[in-house]
Write a protein that holds these residues in place. Sequence first.
Motif, short mmCIF file in Angstrom:
data_model
loop_
_atom_site.label_atom_id
_atom_site.label_comp_id
_atom_site.label_asym_id
_atom_site.label_seq_id
_atom_site.Cartn_x
_atom_site.Cartn_y
_atom_site.Cartn_z
N ALA A 158 0.82 -1.22 0.00
CA ALA A 158 0.00 0.00 0.00
C ALA A 158 0.85 1.27 0.00
N LYS A 159 2.09 1.16 0.47
CA LYS A 159 2.98 2.32 0.54
C LYS A 159 3.85 2.47 -0.70
N ALA A 160 3.79 1.50 -1.59
CA ALA A 160 4.61 1.55 -2.80
C ALA A 160 4.06 2.60 -3.76
N PRO A 161 4.88 3.06 -4.70
CA PRO A 161 4.38 4.02 -5.69
C PRO A 161 3.14 3.50 -6.42
N VAL A 162 2.15 4.37 -6.59
CA VAL A 162 0.89 3.98 -7.21
C VAL A 162 1.10 3.43 -8.62
N ALA A 217 -8.99 0.72 -5.90
CA ALA A 217 -7.70 0.28 -5.37
C ALA A 217 -6.61 1.30 -5.65
N ARG A 218 -6.65 1.91 -6.84
CA ARG A 218 -5.66 2.94 -7.16
C ARG A 218 -5.76 4.12 -6.20
N LEU A 219 -6.96 4.50 -5.86
CA LEU A 219 -7.15 5.61 -4.93
C LEU A 219 -6.67 5.24 -3.52
N ALA A 220 -6.91 3.99 -3.11
CA ALA A 220 -6.42 3.54 -1.81
C ALA A 220 -4.90 3.57 -1.76
N ALA A 221 -4.28 3.11 -2.84
CA ALA A 221 -2.82 3.13 -2.91
C ALA A 221 -2.30 4.57 -2.92
N GLN A 222 -3.02 5.45 -3.55
CA GLN A 222 -2.65 6.87 -3.57
C GLN A 222 -2.65 7.43 -2.15
N ALA A 223 -3.59 6.96 -1.32
CA ALA A 223 -3.66 7.38 0.08
C ALA A 223 -2.72 6.58 0.97
N VAL A 225 -3.18 3.42 2.00
CA VAL A 225 -3.95 2.66 2.99
C VAL A 225 -4.42 1.34 2.39
N VAL A 226 -4.68 0.37 3.26
CA VAL A 226 -5.18 -0.94 2.86
C VAL A 226 -6.70 -0.94 2.96
N THR A 227 -7.36 -1.21 1.85
CA THR A 227 -8.82 -1.34 1.81
C THR A 227 -9.18 -2.69 1.20
N THR A 228 -10.46 -3.03 1.27
CA THR A 228 -10.90 -4.28 0.65
C THR A 228 -10.61 -4.29 -0.84
N ALA A 229 -10.85 -3.14 -1.51
CA ALA A 229 -10.57 -3.07 -2.94
C ALA A 229 -9.09 -3.30 -3.23
N LEU A 230 -8.22 -2.71 -2.43
CA LEU A 230 -6.79 -2.91 -2.64
C LEU A 230 -6.40 -4.36 -2.42
N GLU A 231 -6.93 -4.99 -1.37
CA GLU A 231 -6.64 -6.40 -1.13
C GLU A 231 -7.05 -7.24 -2.34
N ARG A 232 -8.21 -6.94 -2.90
CA ARG A 232 -8.71 -7.73 -4.03
C ARG A 232 -7.87 -7.52 -5.28
N ILE A 233 -7.41 -6.29 -5.50
CA ILE A 233 -6.57 -6.03 -6.67
C ILE A 233 -5.19 -6.65 -6.50
N ILE A 234 -4.64 -6.63 -5.30
CA ILE A 234 -3.35 -7.29 -5.06
C ILE A 234 -3.48 -8.79 -5.36
N GLU A 235 -4.58 -9.39 -4.92
CA GLU A 235 -4.80 -10.81 -5.22
C GLU A 235 -4.98 -11.03 -6.72
N ALA A 236 -5.70 -10.12 -7.39
CA ALA A 236 -5.91 -10.26 -8.83
C ALA A 236 -4.59 -10.10 -9.58
N ASN A 237 -3.82 -9.07 -9.23
CA ASN A 237 -2.54 -8.82 -9.91
C ASN A 237 -1.58 -9.97 -9.73
N CYS A 300 -8.14 1.33 -18.94
CA CYS A 300 -6.75 1.79 -18.99
C CYS A 300 -6.65 3.28 -18.71
N HIS A 301 -7.52 4.05 -19.32
CA HIS A 301 -7.47 5.50 -19.15
C HIS A 301 -7.78 5.90 -17.71
N ARG A 302 -8.75 5.24 -17.09
CA ARG A 302 -9.14 5.59 -15.72
C ARG A 302 -8.04 5.30 -14.71
N VAL A 303 -7.33 4.19 -14.89
CA VAL A 303 -6.32 3.84 -13.88
C VAL A 303 -4.94 4.38 -14.22
N GLY A 304 -4.75 4.82 -15.49
CA GLY A 304 -3.47 5.44 -15.85
C GLY A 304 -2.52 4.56 -16.63
#
Length: 365
Positions: A158-162, A217-223, A225-237, A300-304
Amino acid sequence: MLNVIQSPSKYLQGPDAAALFGEYAKNLADSFFVIADDLVMKLAGEKVMNGLHRNDIQCHAERFGGECSHNEINRLIALMKAQGSKGVIGVGGGKTLDTAKAMGYYLHMPVIVVPTIASTDAPTSALSVIYSDQGEFEEYLIYPKNPDMVVMDTAIIAKAPVRLLVAGMGDALSTWFEAKACYDAHAVSMAGGQSTAAALSLARLCYDTLLAEGEKARLAAQAGVVTTALERIIEANTYLSGIGFESSGLAAAHAIHNGFTVLESCHHLYHGEKVAFGTLAQLVLQNSPMEELETVLGFCHRVGLPVTLAEMGVTTDIENSIMAVAKASCAEGETIHNMPFPVTPEQVYGAILTADLLGQQWLTK
């Protein structure tokens, strides 16, 4: 031919996983050789080493040089032999983890990978991507088994560069489309057989998770912080993409990524950023419906993630550059030949240029 699925022996994910995995690592070996680059060692080294020491596991840390090349692998193997360690732990990004897997393979020792980012699906796989010392793709090194353990510490990630998390989404984005192409072609996957229904379902779940959770998840990483969305994207990635690609297969998207590595202007891009554009090119190559193309362009455009050649850094000598990419993408043994139809460099050239125009059109909406 058999249907085959494979995965790491153990997958751990959650906040502080890097401090808690020693309880499981002690069942593999009583001493480990830990590799990480200087930045990662400062970020997570103490957490990992203390986690091992608390479980009476000896460890020695060594600096990773930055490139997963045969020269770097051999250098670290010599140091590990001198230490007499019984297992290897890679801490960091994809190239560090791939190097650790190669070391474990050549030394016949257990491998644990501790990603500090979720930028690729490399952690779970039984392969390493080998590059030259200059960073150009050379080969896939395929192993008889997956890592013994994958440890995803979501508090660190969560603390890594977005941008790194987003790059991971770019890598994961290709999983479903490449898996489906291989399934349709009855291609042999890196697991050594044809895809199972389970592997194909995980690949589809990966894609659906990206669309549902990626922007949150991108917004959580920007902040940070660990959220449910971030956990799910980490598992997906990591896990969903890893099992999906390895047990179903790679096709055009990754081959086109490999093609782009021949361009110096693209060396600044992360793996997943090139794969994302390769996915758009694959969709054009297979004449996917416009609705699907627009869904992927919008994501792609939304997440960068890049959707044009200009965003990739390719702005001059376009014709010659893209033909060089197309020819490299279609080299003998490349995964583009897993597509369910024959592919030529001319077709790839056309698909890349068309994907670029689609991206340009999307950005002007």
